[in-house]
Write an enzyme that holds these catalytic residues in place. Sequence first.
Site, mmCIF file in Angstrom:
data_model
loop_
_atom_site.group_PDB
_atom_site.id
_atom_site.type_symbol
_atom_site.label_atom_id
_atom_site.label_comp_id
_atom_site.label_asym_id
_atom_site.label_seq_id
_atom_site.Cartn_x
_atom_site.Cartn_y
_atom_site.Cartn_z
ATOM 1 N N ARG A 274 5.948 -14.307 24.474
ATOM 2 C CA ARG A 274 5.389 -13.452 25.526
ATOM 3 C C ARG A 274 4.416 -12.395 25.016
ATOM 4 N NH1 ARG A 274 10.302 -15.035 26.847
ATOM 5 N NH2 ARG A 274 11.358 -13.404 25.641
ATOM 6 N N ASP B 104 -6.937 -12.464 -2.678
ATOM 7 C CA ASP B 104 -6.186 -11.206 -2.693
ATOM 8 C C ASP B 104 -5.631 -10.973 -4.096
ATOM 9 O OD1 ASP B 104 -5.201 -8.835 -1.672
ATOM 10 O OD2 ASP B 104 -3.384 -9.735 -0.827
ATOM 11 N N HIS C 34 0.848 -1.189 0.000
ATOM 12 C CA HIS C 34 0.000 0.000 0.000
ATOM 13 C C HIS C 34 0.890 1.248 0.000
ATOM 14 C CE1 HIS C 34 -4.011 -1.896 1.137
ATOM 15 N NE2 HIS C 34 -3.157 -2.911 1.120
ATOM 16 N N HIS D 229 -2.877 -5.252 8.427
ATOM 17 C CA HIS D 229 -1.824 -4.242 8.232
ATOM 18 C C HIS D 229 -1.607 -3.484 9.538
ATOM 19 C CE1 HIS D 229 -1.278 -4.692 3.861
ATOM 20 N NE2 HIS D 229 -2.553 -5.063 3.883
ATOM 21 N N HIS E 21 -6.089 -11.531 5.633
ATOM 22 C CA HIS E 21 -4.905 -12.312 5.244
ATOM 23 C C HIS E 21 -3.991 -12.617 6.445
ATOM 24 C CE1 HIS E 21 -3.079 -8.333 4.808
ATOM 25 N NE2 HIS E 21 -3.592 -8.124 3.606
ATOM 26 N N ALA F 179 2.791 -8.099 -3.554
ATOM 27 C CA ALA F 179 1.751 -7.130 -3.912
ATOM 28 C C ALA F 179 0.524 -7.894 -4.386
ATOM 29 C CB ALA F 179 2.252 -6.177 -4.989
ATOM 30 N N GLY F 180 -0.182 -8.492 -3.433
ATOM 31 C CA GLY F 180 -1.327 -9.306 -3.776
ATOM 32 C C GLY F 180 -0.897 -10.625 -4.373
ATOM 33 N N ASN G 252 0.085 -12.290 7.295
ATOM 34 C CA ASN G 252 0.707 -11.262 6.470
ATOM 35 C C ASN G 252 0.353 -9.876 6.968
ATOM 36 O OD1 ASN G 252 -0.072 -13.582 4.061
ATOM 37 N ND2 ASN G 252 2.039 -12.960 4.353
ATOM 38 N N HIS H 172 2.516 -16.503 0.195
ATOM 39 C CA HIS H 172 2.163 -15.666 1.336
ATOM 40 C C HIS H 172 2.263 -16.404 2.667
ATOM 41 C CE1 HIS H 172 0.489 -12.912 -1.680
ATOM 42 N NE2 HIS H 172 0.440 -12.003 -0.735
#
Length: 384
Positions: free
Chosen positions: A225, A272, A140, A193, A214, A306-307, A217, A249
């Site tokens: 911990r 994706d 992104h 993300h 996803h 990227a996807g 990822n 992925h």
Amino acid sequence: MFALRCEKIFDGEVWLQDHAVLVQGGNISALLSGNAIPTQVQTQVLGDGYLVPGFVDLQVNGGGGLMLNSAPEMATVECMARAHRGRGTTALLPTVISDRRAVYAAAVEAVVAAREAGHPGILGLHIEGPFFAPARRGAHRKEMIRQISYGDIAWLCEQARRLPLLLTLAPECCSSEHIRQLSAAGIRVCAGHSEASFAQVQSALRAGLSGFTHLYNAMSPLTAREPGMVGAALADENSWVGIIADGHHVHAASLKVAHRAKAAGRLYLVSDAMATVGAGEAAFEIYGESICERDGRLVNREGNLAGSAIGLADAVRYCHREVGLPLAECLRMASLYPASFLGLQHSLGRLAAGVPANLTWLDDELQVRQTWLAGDTRNHPPNP
């Protein structure tokens, strides 16, 4: 009325041997044993393979050479849907990634137009971003990433009255009250993300977070911990988890661990997918940057994934052959489970009387031979 007869039919729950699906008016009217088909009904005998529920993909960025971000128009949505029919998908959420508000608004209009035009395979819109942790942005664009505002909340809630929305955000980039408002508006809020701690994810789950985008990822990992987002996703019994099964992925062993750890029926497959699916080219542009396919991986100029370059049929094959999951479970992960996340389990992801005739025919190698959307084979790409 017509019938599709196959030696192996999966109804979403169990296998049926030498049965037929009877279709009338776009819906399934009955499932019958092969010798019980009325003589006056036109019957297509599928000589081999499996007849299964059409796949449901909740994360589709592009297909057929087009990206929703780059061309947020109804024609793009239709092109993407057609491209993914060739990979067994009959219903999907077009996905728009981190971008300007104008691009999101255009994507909303494109999906609304497709639904109003009567396209039965367009379920709504997945907005992935831009409320992400900059360190976990992946492919992104950095300048698109930002904190959520009350203006964003108001706009999203307004759009949710027009079409179903799934929103992926980083829980640490918003408050529990933000998530509560979004969820109350009917938006399915997913985490991704993100650098969020286990405690932050737990707080978001209590506020209405319902899923994770996803798995593994672009999210804080599970460690001894600090369970992080991965640990929170696997430990929670009620949330839903999407995963990309393309061999790039997520390692096959990690996917098997997720399947064993996650509550039954809560782990589903997503593609994706990017523009290369169903297209003749192995590269495309987004944000003015070229994304290229290298040995099955799509990467940007920084070398980040990227996807993906897969559709759901590819993910089903990978899960069955490489991960070793039973075929029935792989099929549910591509159909019934994602449909259930959207609350559509009574109409998608299963074959039963009264549900739309969304069907995928796979050969013995799990390659797609044909699809039917509401009983119609039109818009299925020709077999290569």
